[in-house]
Every structure is written in structure tokens, then in C-alpha cells.
Design an enzyme around this catalytic site. Structure first.
Site, PDB file in Angstrom:
ATOM      1  N   HIS A 170      -8.751  -2.701  30.505  1.00  0.00           N
ATOM      2  CA  HIS A 170      -9.935  -3.364  30.336  1.00  0.00           C
ATOM      3  C   HIS A 170     -10.300  -3.268  28.585  1.00  0.00           C
ATOM      4  CE1 HIS A 170     -10.869  -1.422  34.511  1.00  0.00           C
ATOM      5  NE2 HIS A 170     -11.224  -2.686  34.764  1.00  0.00           N
ATOM      6  N   SER A 189      -4.322  -0.839  36.806  1.00  0.00           N
ATOM      7  CA  SER A 189      -5.266  -0.912  37.743  1.00  0.00           C
ATOM      8  C   SER A 189      -5.959   0.162  37.913  1.00  0.00           C
ATOM      9  CB  SER A 189      -4.673  -1.527  38.881  1.00  0.00           C
ATOM     10  OG  SER A 189      -5.706  -1.554  40.125  1.00  0.00           O
ATOM     11  N   HIS A 242      -9.648   1.458  32.199  1.00  0.00           N
ATOM     12  CA  HIS A 242      -8.312   1.889  31.659  1.00  0.00           C
ATOM     13  C   HIS A 242      -7.870   0.780  30.376  1.00  0.00           C
ATOM     14  CE1 HIS A 242      -7.181  -1.836  33.836  1.00  0.00           C
ATOM     15  NE2 HIS A 242      -7.539  -1.193  35.050  1.00  0.00           N
TER      16      HIS A 242
HETATM   17  P1  AMP Z   1     -11.575  -4.722  37.430  1.00  0.00           P
HETATM   18  O1  AMP Z   1     -12.619  -3.775  37.053  1.00  0.00           O
HETATM   19  O2  AMP Z   1     -10.315  -4.248  37.925  1.00  0.00           O
HETATM   20  O3  AMP Z   1     -12.316  -5.784  38.591  1.00  0.00           O
HETATM   21  O4  AMP Z   1     -11.356  -5.526  36.273  1.00  0.00           O
HETATM   22  C1  AMP Z   1     -12.142  -6.126  35.499  1.00  0.00           C
HETATM   23  C2  AMP Z   1     -11.454  -7.093  34.646  1.00  0.00           C
HETATM   24  O5  AMP Z   1     -10.438  -6.564  33.821  1.00  0.00           O
HETATM   25  C3  AMP Z   1     -10.945  -8.329  35.428  1.00  0.00           C
HETATM   26  O6  AMP Z   1     -11.047  -9.440  34.661  1.00  0.00           O
HETATM   27  C4  AMP Z   1      -9.519  -7.977  35.349  1.00  0.00           C
HETATM   28  O7  AMP Z   1      -8.618  -9.184  35.877  1.00  0.00           O
HETATM   29  C5  AMP Z   1      -9.089  -7.396  34.276  1.00  0.00           C
HETATM   30  N1  AMP Z   1      -8.087  -6.233  34.201  1.00  0.00           N
HETATM   31  C6  AMP Z   1      -7.868  -5.406  35.262  1.00  0.00           C
HETATM   32  N2  AMP Z   1      -6.671  -4.828  35.064  1.00  0.00           N
HETATM   33  C7  AMP Z   1      -6.159  -5.429  33.886  1.00  0.00           C
HETATM   34  C8  AMP Z   1      -4.906  -5.271  33.314  1.00  0.00           C
HETATM   35  N3  AMP Z   1      -3.910  -4.236  33.679  1.00  0.00           N
HETATM   36  N4  AMP Z   1      -4.803  -5.925  32.220  1.00  0.00           N
HETATM   37  C9  AMP Z   1      -5.607  -6.901  31.608  1.00  0.00           C
HETATM   38  N5  AMP Z   1      -6.868  -7.006  32.320  1.00  0.00           N
HETATM   39  C10 AMP Z   1      -7.146  -6.485  33.391  1.00  0.00           C
END
Ligand code: AMP
Length: 277
Positions: free
Chosen positions: A37, A184, A34
Site C-alpha cells: 500500500h 497482502s 503494508h
Molecule cells: P487491499 O487493501 O488489499 O484491497 O489493497 C488496496 C490496493 O493496494 C489495491 O489496489 C491492491 O491491488 C493494492 N495492493 C495490495 N497488495 C499490494 C502489493 N503487494 N503491491 C502493490 N499493491 C498492492
């Protein structure tokens, strides 16, 4: 953009780039990408010659049902990475990452146990194990992580320092929707009604931020207020709420900035949010 599924091939490609003097930026994710990312990718794009994004739903960090339920969107991931100017999309299978004889665990001990970590130590162990592996495969100069996951960020900083992994960890601000909800991948699984209920989480965290900024310093009182707001919100089950020192993640430290951090369950999905004041 090139899609790579084989870890050995990934390493050969980044080594070739490095031989040409190129700097490598890395964004590890679970996929279902999203705009949050995309913020990480934009920063990586700006600061490096080569950008690698991994999309790997890591079985070590999920309970079985949550692993199966986790959203997957390879087509969407590919389009978002193309648009962000990513050079390599690394999307290995679980079998490639964890072959039959795989037998290693990476754990940051004490720090993992803070906040909600004592109850889900196995989860963070899964995260540190996979990120150590991904760092070994991609050999990045810089790696980008969201402030959305403050405990994870602190643990990974400690791990790279402790293991002398030559990567700079770059924290990136949380991207939110207009209504204040942090982006998220899990939000895709919320129905319109449960999404409305979930808004209680960013609202409660923002309200505590407001009170701290207005001069309230009593940590006990603030934690109580945060817990009360989340406990009384309809459709929401509180999992965890804490107000701690943002650096040490401990309640008793009062020197640095303050982290307001909470996790709730909505429709069986665990959602977290935080603010640093
Ligand atoms: P995930 O795929 O949810 O594990 O996230 C991958 C990376 O993106 C991790 O470092 C998360 O902290 C970051 N991330 C997830 N959601 C957000 C957001 N809304 N804003 C900024 N970074 C994010």
C-alpha cells in the site's frame, strides 16, 4: 494528517483543495496497511498535491465470516499513512457508507464474468459499487491500484470509462517480500507453517513465467503445469489457475502480453498471485 469519517465532510475538504487548484490523488484500500500500500501512496504523493487514502473494509465484497476475520489495524494504518505523507485518511463506518435505504449496485457485466469472476460475481459487484461511491466522495484526479489484483484493475478501468468518471486509473507494480511472496493484508493471518506452504503460489507462478520466457508457447500445457504444481503442493488447495491475454483476460486472444494468474486457499484464506510476461 487529518482523519475523516464522514463522507460529506470528505467531499467538502477535497472541493476546497480543488478550488485552490490542487490535484487530488486517491488510494482506496481495505486497511491493515503494508508496504505494498505504501508503494501506491508514494506514487500518489509524487504525482499530486493532495493525497487521500481510504481504509474501508467493504461488507459488500466479503462473505460474512471473511468480513469478520479480515485484519483491522487502525493504529498501524494511521502511522503508515503519516509516514507516507498522506493528507487525508478517510475511514468511514459501514453505516455511513451504506445507510438503511441504500439500494444501488454498480456492475461491469461481461468483463466481471471472465477468469474466476463467474463464480464470485457478487464480490466484484461489491468492489465496483464501493469504488464508484468512493470516487463520487473523493472526486480524485488520479486513483492508484495494484497490479496485484489484475482482474479488479481491468474491471475498474472499464467502469470509469463506461460511466465517464473523470479519474485516471494508475496501475502500480506488486511489492513482494524477499522470499517472493506478494505482500497482502491477509498474510498477517497465516501461521509460520501455513506461510511456508503458501510460498508454493509465487513459486509456481514464477516457474510458469520462466517457461514462457524460455520459449514455451502452448497455453494448454502451461496451464496444466501451473494447475499440477499448485494441486500437488502440501497445505494448499487450488481455487483457480489461468493463463490469459493480459488486456482482454481471455484465453483465445494471443496478441498482447500474457497474464499468469492463480488463486489458492491456505488455512481457509484465499491468496492470489500473478505475473505478466
Ligand atoms: P487491499 O487493501 O488489499 O484491497 O489493497 C488496496 C490496493 O493496494 C489495491 O489496489 C491492491 O491491488 C493494492 N495492493 C495490495 N497488495 C499490494 C502489493 N503487494 N503491491 C502493490 N499493491 C498492492
Amino acid at each position: 494528517m487529518k482523519i475523516v469519517t464522514d463522507p460529506k465532510k470528505m467531499t467538502l475538504l477535497v472541493r476546497e483543495a480543488r478550488r485552490q487548484g490542487k490535484r487530488i490523488g486517491f488510494v482506496p484500500t481495505l486497511g491493515a496497511l503494508h508496504d505494498g500500500h505504501a508503494t501506491l501512496m508514494a506514487k500518489a504523493r509524487k504525482e499530486n498535491d493532495i493525497v487521500v487514502v481510504s481504509t474501508f473494509v467493504n461488507p459488500l465484497q466479503f462473505r460474512k465470516a471473511a468480513y469478520e476475520r479480515y485484519p483491522r489495524d487502525p493504529e498501524g494504518d494511521r502511522a503508515l499513512c503519516e509516514k507516507a505523507g498522506v493528507d487525508y485518511l478517510f475511514a468511514p463506518s459501514a453505516e455511513k457508507m451504506y445507510p438503511e435505504r441504500f439500494d444501488t449496485v454498480v456492475e461491469v457485466k461481461e468483463l466481471t464474468g471472465r477468469l474466476e469472476g463467474a463464480a464470485i460475481r457478487w464480490h466484484y459487484r461489491g468492489v465496483t459499487t464501493v469504488v464508484a461511491k468512493l470516487f463520487a466522495i473523493v472526486e480524485p484526479d488520479k486513483a492508484y491500484f495494484g497490479k496485484k489484483d489484475p482482474h479488479q484493475l481491468a474491471i475498474l478501468k472499464r467502469m470509469t470509462e463506461d460511466l465517464n468518471i473523470a479519474v485516471q486509473i494508475v496501475p502500480v507494480a506488486t511489492k513482494r517480500d524477499r522470499d517472493g511472496m506478494a505482500l497482502s493484508s491477509r498474510n498477517r493471518l497465516l501461521t509460520p507453517e501455513s506461510r511456508k506452504a503458501a510460498l508454493a503460489l509465487p513459486k509456481a507462478v514464477a516457474e510458469i513465467e520462466r517457461r514462457i520466457k524460455a520459449g514455451e508457447t502452448d497455453r494448454g500445457k502451461l496451464t496444466e503445469a501451473l494447475t499440477a504444481m499448485l494441486s500437488s503442493a502440501p497445505g494448499v488447495t487450488i481455487d483457480f489457475a489461468a493463463i490469459v491475454d493480459a488486456e482482454t483476460l481471455r484465453e483465445e486472444d494471443r496478441s498482447g502480453p500474457t497474464l499468469i494468474y492463480a488463486a489458492v486457499f491456505v488455512d481457509g484464506l484465499r491468496l492470489t498471485d500473478n505475473r505478466v510476461v
